[in-house]
Scaffold this motif. Structure first.
Motif, PDB file in Angstrom:
ATOM      1  N   THR A  75       8.988   9.427  31.387  1.00 30.99           N
ATOM      2  CA  THR A  75       8.696  10.855  31.667  1.00 30.99           C
ATOM      3  C   THR A  75       9.057  10.906  33.316  1.00 30.99           C
ATOM      4  OG1 THR A  75       6.421  11.049  31.830  1.00 30.99           O
ATOM      5  CG2 THR A  75       7.472  11.655  29.760  1.00 30.99           C
ATOM      6  N   GLY A  76       8.476   9.802  33.924  1.00 30.93           N
ATOM      7  CA  GLY A  76       8.495  10.082  35.589  1.00 30.93           C
ATOM      8  C   GLY A  76       6.957  11.001  35.897  1.00 30.93           C
ATOM      9  N   THR A  77       6.082  11.275  34.923  1.00 31.55           N
ATOM     10  CA  THR A  77       5.047  11.835  35.268  1.00 31.55           C
ATOM     11  C   THR A  77       3.939  10.846  36.003  1.00 31.55           C
ATOM     12  OG1 THR A  77       4.344  11.831  33.186  1.00 31.55           O
ATOM     13  CG2 THR A  77       5.322  13.665  33.627  1.00 31.55           C
ATOM     14  N   THR A  78       3.163  11.437  36.669  1.00 28.38           N
ATOM     15  CA  THR A  78       2.087  10.651  37.292  1.00 28.38           C
ATOM     16  C   THR A  78       0.787  11.267  36.883  1.00 28.38           C
ATOM     17  OG1 THR A  78       1.679  11.957  39.316  1.00 28.38           O
ATOM     18  CG2 THR A  78       3.369  10.165  39.472  1.00 28.38           C
TER      19      THR A  78
ATOM     20  N   ARG B 286       7.864  13.922  41.917  1.00 28.71           N
ATOM     21  CA  ARG B 286       8.740  14.626  41.057  1.00 28.71           C
ATOM     22  C   ARG B 286       8.936  13.675  39.543  1.00 28.71           C
ATOM     23  NH1 ARG B 286      10.943  19.229  42.778  1.00 28.71           N
ATOM     24  NH2 ARG B 286      10.835  19.703  44.891  1.00 28.71           N
ATOM     25  N   ASP B 287       8.827  14.384  38.628  1.00 28.79           N
ATOM     26  CA  ASP B 287       8.962  13.590  37.151  1.00 28.79           C
ATOM     27  C   ASP B 287      10.598  13.505  37.111  1.00 28.79           C
ATOM     28  OD1 ASP B 287       9.871  16.055  36.133  1.00 28.79           O
ATOM     29  OD2 ASP B 287       7.914  16.225  35.038  1.00 28.79           O
ATOM     30  N   HIS B 288      10.989  13.092  35.884  1.00 27.60           N
ATOM     31  CA  HIS B 288      12.492  12.936  35.350  1.00 27.60           C
ATOM     32  C   HIS B 288      12.894  14.261  35.413  1.00 27.60           C
ATOM     33  CE1 HIS B 288      11.930   8.551  35.390  1.00 27.60           C
ATOM     34  NE2 HIS B 288      11.365   8.716  34.053  1.00 27.60           N
ATOM     35  N   PHE B 289      12.191  15.287  35.381  1.00 28.22           N
ATOM     36  CA  PHE B 289      12.836  16.821  35.174  1.00 28.22           C
ATOM     37  C   PHE B 289      12.845  17.394  36.685  1.00 28.22           C
ATOM     38  CE2 PHE B 289      11.291  15.347  31.098  1.00 28.22           C
ATOM     39  CZ  PHE B 289      12.349  15.216  30.372  1.00 28.22           C
ATOM     40  N   ASN B 290      12.347  16.887  37.569  1.00 30.23           N
ATOM     41  CA  ASN B 290      12.271  17.301  38.918  1.00 30.23           C
ATOM     42  C   ASN B 290      11.168  18.240  39.107  1.00 30.23           C
ATOM     43  OD1 ASN B 290      13.358  16.863  41.481  1.00 30.23           O
ATOM     44  ND2 ASN B 290      14.629  19.084  41.350  1.00 30.23           N
TER      45      ASN B 290
END
Length: 128
Positions: A68-71, A98-102
């Motif tokens: 997801t790219g979330t931290t 920013r995650d994978h959805f910006n």
């Protein structure tokens, strides 16, 4: 199970004493469990003492979830845990990540209706 799996499980359940014991026994604070996540990524978000302990022992606050790219800061913001969010920021978590959805953490807080988190992050942004 490995020490890292045990550490991740203790973090996920908010077991501060268990986290401390496993770290003392040599569990890698930045190691990944069998699901590919660090203890900080799976910690119980409302458990500020666990967050502080992991971070004080060197856990990387900006590690992103591969799918997801979330931290962890995204997670704390989305769930509305302002105290945990403050601890993450104290240890240099990036509020602009920013995650994978910006989406930034403030965006997820806004989408979830956590106005106190949104206001805090906006004030932080204005101060920098």
């Amino acid at each position: 199970m490995t020490l890292v799996d045990d550490l991740a499980s203790a973090a996920a359940t908010g077991n501060t004493a268990g986290v401390e014991d496993l770290l003392r026994r040599g569990a890698d604070v930045n190691g990944v469990n069998k699901y590919g996540r660090t203890p900080l990524q799976v910690m119980m978000m409302g458990s500020t003492p666990v967050a502080r302990l992991l971070l004080a022992r060197g856990s990387r606050p900006n590690v992103a979830d591969s799918s997801t790219g979330t931290t962890p800061l995204h997670d704390a913001a989305r769930e509305g845990f302002l105290d945990t969010l403050r601890v993450l920021l104290e240890f240099k978590a990036d509020p602009g990540a920013r995650d994978h959805f910006n989406s930034r953490p403030v965006d997820l807080a806004r989408q979830s209706g956590h106005d106190d988190v949104v206001e805090f992050l906006k004030l932080l942004e204005e101060a920098n």
